[in-house]
Scaffold this motif. Sequence first.
Motif, PDB file in Angstrom:
ATOM      1  N   ILE A 193       2.855  -0.956 -27.813  1.00  0.00           N
ATOM      2  CA  ILE A 193       2.590  -1.942 -26.874  1.00  0.00           C
ATOM      3  C   ILE A 193       1.907  -3.203 -27.474  1.00  0.00           C
ATOM      4  CG2 ILE A 193       0.875  -2.383 -24.751  1.00  0.00           C
ATOM      5  CD1 ILE A 193       1.238   0.590 -24.042  1.00  0.00           C
ATOM      6  N   ILE A 194       0.933  -2.965 -28.370  1.00  0.00           N
ATOM      7  CA  ILE A 194       0.626  -4.068 -29.112  1.00  0.00           C
ATOM      8  C   ILE A 194       1.582  -5.097 -29.789  1.00  0.00           C
ATOM      9  CG2 ILE A 194      -0.734  -5.030 -31.042  1.00  0.00           C
ATOM     10  CD1 ILE A 194      -2.734  -2.685 -30.304  1.00  0.00           C
ATOM     11  N   ASN A 195       2.585  -4.421 -30.435  1.00  0.00           N
ATOM     12  CA  ASN A 195       3.654  -5.124 -30.920  1.00  0.00           C
ATOM     13  C   ASN A 195       4.435  -5.840 -29.726  1.00  0.00           C
ATOM     14  OD1 ASN A 195       2.880  -4.342 -33.459  1.00  0.00           O
ATOM     15  ND2 ASN A 195       4.335  -2.584 -33.616  1.00  0.00           N
ATOM     16  N   ILE A 196       4.725  -5.304 -28.981  1.00  0.00           N
ATOM     17  CA  ILE A 196       5.598  -5.622 -27.688  1.00  0.00           C
ATOM     18  C   ILE A 196       4.767  -7.135 -27.242  1.00  0.00           C
ATOM     19  CG2 ILE A 196       6.308  -5.815 -25.400  1.00  0.00           C
ATOM     20  CD1 ILE A 196       6.848  -2.784 -26.273  1.00  0.00           C
TER      21      ILE A 196
ATOM     22  N   ASP B  27       2.510  -8.736 -29.043  1.00  0.00           N
ATOM     23  CA  ASP B  27       2.405  -9.904 -29.975  1.00  0.00           C
ATOM     24  C   ASP B  27       3.923 -10.438 -29.830  1.00  0.00           C
ATOM     25  OD1 ASP B  27      -0.293  -9.133 -30.623  1.00  0.00           O
ATOM     26  OD2 ASP B  27       0.086  -8.059 -32.375  1.00  0.00           O
ATOM     27  N   ALA B  28       4.949  -9.648 -29.730  1.00  0.00           N
ATOM     28  CA  ALA B  28       6.180 -10.261 -29.596  1.00  0.00           C
ATOM     29  C   ALA B  28       6.425 -11.298 -28.309  1.00  0.00           C
ATOM     30  CB  ALA B  28       7.343  -9.351 -29.980  1.00  0.00           C
ATOM     31  N   SER B  29       5.936 -10.718 -27.344  1.00  0.00           N
ATOM     32  CA  SER B  29       6.120 -11.556 -26.158  1.00  0.00           C
ATOM     33  C   SER B  29       5.073 -12.745 -26.019  1.00  0.00           C
ATOM     34  CB  SER B  29       5.990 -10.672 -25.034  1.00  0.00           C
ATOM     35  OG  SER B  29       4.745 -10.373 -25.048  1.00  0.00           O
ATOM     36  N   ASN B  30       4.150 -12.849 -26.955  1.00  0.00           N
ATOM     37  CA  ASN B  30       3.073 -13.701 -26.890  1.00  0.00           C
ATOM     38  C   ASN B  30       3.896 -15.157 -27.295  1.00  0.00           C
ATOM     39  OD1 ASN B  30       0.854 -15.304 -26.600  1.00  0.00           O
ATOM     40  ND2 ASN B  30      -0.152 -14.398 -28.390  1.00  0.00           N
ATOM     41  N   GLY B  31       4.455 -15.062 -28.328  1.00  0.00           N
ATOM     42  CA  GLY B  31       5.246 -16.227 -28.784  1.00  0.00           C
ATOM     43  C   GLY B  31       6.548 -16.468 -27.752  1.00  0.00           C
ATOM     44  N   SER B  32       6.983 -15.969 -26.985  1.00  0.00           N
ATOM     45  CA  SER B  32       8.105 -16.442 -26.221  1.00  0.00           C
ATOM     46  C   SER B  32       7.777 -17.057 -24.777  1.00  0.00           C
ATOM     47  CB  SER B  32       8.985 -14.837 -25.858  1.00  0.00           C
ATOM     48  OG  SER B  32       8.335 -14.115 -25.332  1.00  0.00           O
ATOM     49  N   PHE B  33       6.597 -16.605 -24.681  1.00  0.00           N
ATOM     50  CA  PHE B  33       6.048 -17.160 -23.227  1.00  0.00           C
ATOM     51  C   PHE B  33       5.108 -18.436 -23.520  1.00  0.00           C
ATOM     52  CE2 PHE B  33       6.469 -12.522 -21.916  1.00  0.00           C
ATOM     53  CZ  PHE B  33       7.165 -12.916 -20.898  1.00  0.00           C
ATOM     54  N   GLY B  34       5.112 -19.218 -22.473  1.00  0.00           N
ATOM     55  CA  GLY B  34       4.181 -20.455 -22.674  1.00  0.00           C
ATOM     56  C   GLY B  34       2.845 -20.136 -22.353  1.00  0.00           C
ATOM     57  N   VAL B  35       2.002 -21.004 -22.887  1.00  0.00           N
ATOM     58  CA  VAL B  35       0.579 -20.645 -22.603  1.00  0.00           C
ATOM     59  C   VAL B  35      -0.100 -20.116 -20.979  1.00  0.00           C
ATOM     60  CG1 VAL B  35      -1.677 -21.730 -23.085  1.00  0.00           C
ATOM     61  CG2 VAL B  35       0.294 -22.028 -24.751  1.00  0.00           C
TER      62      VAL B  35
ATOM     63  N   PRO C 264      -5.213 -13.212 -24.834  1.00  0.00           N
ATOM     64  CA  PRO C 264      -4.678 -13.454 -26.327  1.00  0.00           C
ATOM     65  C   PRO C 264      -4.831 -12.204 -27.032  1.00  0.00           C
ATOM     66  CG  PRO C 264      -5.563 -15.283 -25.644  1.00  0.00           C
ATOM     67  CD  PRO C 264      -5.843 -14.470 -24.382  1.00  0.00           C
ATOM     68  N   ALA C 265      -4.084 -12.154 -28.056  1.00  0.00           N
ATOM     69  CA  ALA C 265      -3.978 -10.775 -29.022  1.00  0.00           C
ATOM     70  C   ALA C 265      -5.449 -10.658 -29.426  1.00  0.00           C
ATOM     71  CB  ALA C 265      -3.238 -10.876 -30.102  1.00  0.00           C
ATOM     72  N   ASP C 266      -6.371 -12.061 -29.880  1.00  0.00           N
ATOM     73  CA  ASP C 266      -7.573 -11.813 -30.593  1.00  0.00           C
ATOM     74  C   ASP C 266      -8.524 -11.452 -29.543  1.00  0.00           C
ATOM     75  OD1 ASP C 266      -6.680 -12.906 -32.802  1.00  0.00           O
ATOM     76  OD2 ASP C 266      -7.067 -15.041 -32.440  1.00  0.00           O
ATOM     77  N   SER C 267      -8.468 -11.531 -28.377  1.00  0.00           N
ATOM     78  CA  SER C 267      -9.371 -10.955 -27.443  1.00  0.00           C
ATOM     79  C   SER C 267      -9.248  -9.674 -27.198  1.00  0.00           C
ATOM     80  CB  SER C 267      -9.270 -11.849 -26.075  1.00  0.00           C
ATOM     81  OG  SER C 267      -8.257 -11.667 -25.501  1.00  0.00           O
ATOM     82  N   PHE C 268      -8.043  -8.945 -27.327  1.00  0.00           N
ATOM     83  CA  PHE C 268      -7.593  -7.696 -27.180  1.00  0.00           C
ATOM     84  C   PHE C 268      -8.348  -6.799 -28.027  1.00  0.00           C
ATOM     85  CE2 PHE C 268      -4.973  -3.905 -27.673  1.00  0.00           C
ATOM     86  CZ  PHE C 268      -4.913  -3.276 -26.463  1.00  0.00           C
ATOM     87  N   PHE C 269      -8.714  -7.222 -29.460  1.00  0.00           N
ATOM     88  CA  PHE C 269      -9.346  -6.650 -30.385  1.00  0.00           C
ATOM     89  C   PHE C 269     -10.899  -6.824 -30.427  1.00  0.00           C
ATOM     90  CE2 PHE C 269      -5.073  -6.080 -32.000  1.00  0.00           C
ATOM     91  CZ  PHE C 269      -5.047  -4.749 -32.063  1.00  0.00           C
ATOM     92  N   ASN C 270     -11.276  -7.865 -29.755  1.00  0.00           N
ATOM     93  CA  ASN C 270     -12.636  -7.892 -29.410  1.00  0.00           C
ATOM     94  C   ASN C 270     -13.294  -7.166 -28.496  1.00  0.00           C
ATOM     95  OD1 ASN C 270     -15.265  -9.314 -29.375  1.00  0.00           O
ATOM     96  ND2 ASN C 270     -14.523 -11.236 -29.004  1.00  0.00           N
ATOM     97  N   PRO C 271     -14.349  -6.377 -28.896  1.00  0.00           N
ATOM     98  CA  PRO C 271     -14.827  -5.455 -28.039  1.00  0.00           C
ATOM     99  C   PRO C 271     -15.687  -6.036 -26.918  1.00  0.00           C
ATOM    100  CG  PRO C 271     -15.730  -4.914 -30.017  1.00  0.00           C
ATOM    101  CD  PRO C 271     -14.757  -6.085 -30.140  1.00  0.00           C
ATOM    102  N   LEU C 272     -16.297  -7.340 -27.330  1.00  0.00           N
ATOM    103  CA  LEU C 272     -17.093  -7.892 -26.051  1.00  0.00           C
ATOM    104  C   LEU C 272     -16.141  -8.258 -25.031  1.00  0.00           C
ATOM    105  CD1 LEU C 272     -19.319  -9.876 -28.458  1.00  0.00           C
ATOM    106  CD2 LEU C 272     -19.897  -7.829 -27.403  1.00  0.00           C
TER     107      LEU C 272
END
Length: 157
Positions: free
Chosen positions: A108-111, A113-121, A130-138
């Motif tokens: 799911i993370i790989n998908i 991350d891959a789809s993050n680049g294909s969609f607009g902001v 965003p992927a950075d906030s996915f791993f941020n526990p806060l």
Amino acid sequence: MASSSGTSSGSSLLQNSGSEEDLQALMDQRKRKRMISNRESARRSRMRKQKHLDELVAQVAQLSNENQQIVTSVNSTTQQYLNVEAENSVLRAQVGELSHRLQSLNEIINILDASNGSFGVEESSTFFEPADSFFNPLNMGYLNQPIMASTDILLQY
């Protein structure tokens, strides 16, 4: 004189018969002593045999008791082994399930991350963070939710 010589030969005959009787009495006395000694020796032998038999019976009882304790210990250890083996099987199944979940989450993370680049902001912010906030526990919302447990679950362990 003839009569005196006859008397002397008769007294020697009496002495011979007296010494034979004494000899016979002495032999009878020795025979009785030997019989008494043999009886006493046989009695001591029977006592030794009985004592040895009693010691063997006590040893059999002790060894039987030790054997029973060993059998009980082996049965207890076998039961503990079976319990640990069952728990080990459960843990192996849980490891397999958790490994599968981890693999799925990584996919799911790989998908994402891959789809993050294909969609607009703009579109990516509406569907996921965003992927950075996915791993941020806060930033994880589920961390702020209380964990509910019942007493039934706690008593199992």
